[in-house]
Scaffold this motif. Structure first.
Motif, short mmCIF file in Angstrom:
data_model
loop_
_atom_site.label_atom_id
_atom_site.label_comp_id
_atom_site.label_asym_id
_atom_site.label_seq_id
_atom_site.Cartn_x
_atom_site.Cartn_y
_atom_site.Cartn_z
N ALA A 48 2.63 -1.68 8.31
CA ALA A 48 1.72 -2.21 7.28
C ALA A 48 2.50 -2.89 6.16
N ALA A 49 3.63 -2.30 5.76
CA ALA A 49 4.43 -2.90 4.69
C ALA A 49 5.02 -4.24 5.12
N SER A 50 5.55 -4.30 6.35
CA SER A 50 6.11 -5.57 6.83
C SER A 50 5.04 -6.64 6.97
N THR A 51 3.85 -6.25 7.43
CA THR A 51 2.74 -7.22 7.54
C THR A 51 2.32 -7.73 6.17
N ALA A 52 2.22 -6.81 5.20
CA ALA A 52 1.85 -7.22 3.85
C ALA A 52 2.92 -8.14 3.25
N LEU A 53 4.19 -7.85 3.52
CA LEU A 53 5.26 -8.70 3.01
C LEU A 53 5.20 -10.10 3.61
N ALA A 55 2.53 -11.61 4.94
CA ALA A 55 1.34 -12.30 4.43
C ALA A 55 1.53 -12.74 2.98
N GLY A 56 2.17 -11.91 2.18
CA GLY A 56 2.44 -12.29 0.81
C GLY A 56 3.40 -13.46 0.70
N SER A 57 4.41 -13.49 1.57
CA SER A 57 5.35 -14.62 1.57
C SER A 57 4.65 -15.93 1.93
N TRP A 60 2.43 -17.01 -0.99
CA TRP A 60 3.21 -17.54 -2.10
C TRP A 60 3.75 -18.93 -1.76
#
Length: 324
Positions: A48-53, A55-57, A60
């Motif tokens: 979940a953290a890698s997916t959120a990172l 998607a956030g990248s 941005w």
């Protein structure tokens, strides 16, 4: 007595040591079982953290640069152009080939005297703008270098469909000399090279005022255009009402010519757009069918496992006395 007491103490010490070892084994087994139980949770958190990172990248990057990557940023450009509803930019629309033909006519009669299209061959015009005979006749109007003959001399030959559109000048020095030191850029990828794309080209061609506004400072030999960086551009206004005579009878107003040549330059930058959209629709249809089939196959293959019933058959009680 002494030997017996020593033997007892040794046995007690060995028992304590064995008990400590068993306790440590139990603790290790319990900790390993606990860590094993926590492993899927940690993996889910990491995923979940890698997916959120990721998607956030992406979000941005989209916020900084927008949906398209341009060679120039908005800060480096002049006045931001107005967004126009270009039909060919819609998902299910293609280029207006009549507009492409008119835009090519504007380029030939107006723009080609200074600007080149070095990445567009004559064969690319066939089927989209010109017929085969028209493209061949247009190519034969120009001469190109042939292969060296037996004496090593290079002779001229008529153009072919595989040749590229000729440049108006032999080299950059000749282009600068003819334009007071300014180098006219190549227009093959101009729509992709400028922020705003078609909106910028159209606004630039139609954005020349009759007189510069009060307080505007324009350098010597430059013309005021608010959409050009620094508002001072070496190219003067080139489009005027009735400058060309369209073969289909369309009124050749300034905005009409600017629209047509802008669409033509967009086609020159990506002539494969129509084929790409057509192939994209085919891919979407095929992948949708394959996805539906894969879902059905998955449900069919796993139906026996998901529909089975597990019943508990308790062992028979053998402690009850038998009756004879």
């Amino acid at each position: 007595m002494l030997a017996r007491s020593c033997l007892r103490s040794t046995r007690a010490f060995a028992g304590l040591r064995n008990g400590a070892v068993q306790i440590s084994k139990r603790a290790a087994s319990s900790s390993s079982s606990g860590s094993t139980a926590e492993l899927p949770l940690r993996l889910n958190i990491a995923a979940a953290a890698s997916t959120a990172l990721a998607a956030g990248s992406i979000a941005w990057y989209y916020h900084l640069y927008g949906p398209t990557a341009d060679a120039a940023t908005p800060a480096e450009e002049g006045l931001h152009p107005t967004h126009y509803p270009w039909v060919h930019q819609q998902w299910f629309k293609t280029f207006d080939h009549q507009a492409l033909r008119r835009g090519f006519q504007v380029y030939r009669e107006v723009c080609s005297s200074c600007h080149s299209l070095s990445r567009v061959p004559y064969r690319a015009l066939v089927g989209s703008i010109l017929t085969v005979d028209e493209a061949k006749a247009l190519a034969e109007e120009n001469e190109y270098d042939s292969e060296p003959n037996e004496q090593g001399e290079i002779e001229k030959r008529p153009g072919k469909l595989s040749d590229y559109l000729p440049a108006p000048y032999k080299n950059d020095e000749a282009a600068r000399f003819a334009n007071n030191g300014a180098l006219p850029p190549d227009l093959s990828l101009m729509v992709k090279a400028r922020h705003g794309g078609c909106d910028y080209i159209f606004s630039l061609l139609t954005g020349y005022p009759d007189e510069p506004p009060a307080g505007a400072q324009v350098g010597a030999g430059l013309n005021f255009n608010p959409y050009f960086p620094g508002t001072g551009i070496a190219m003067a206004r080139v489009l005027y009402d009735g400058l060309v005579e369209y073969e289909d009878g369309t009124p050749a107003s300034t905005s009409q010519m600017a629209k047509d040549v802008t669409e033509f330059l967009n086609w020159a930058a990506e002539p494969e757009m129509d084929d790409r959209k057509r192939m994209g629709m085919k891919v979407l249809v095929v992948t949708s069918v394959l996805f539906a089939v894969s879902v059905w196959v998955k449900r069919y293959k796993w139906a026996w496992l998901k529909s089975r019933q597990v019943k508990y058959d308790p062992p028979k009680d053998t402690s009850a006395p038998r009756r004879y």
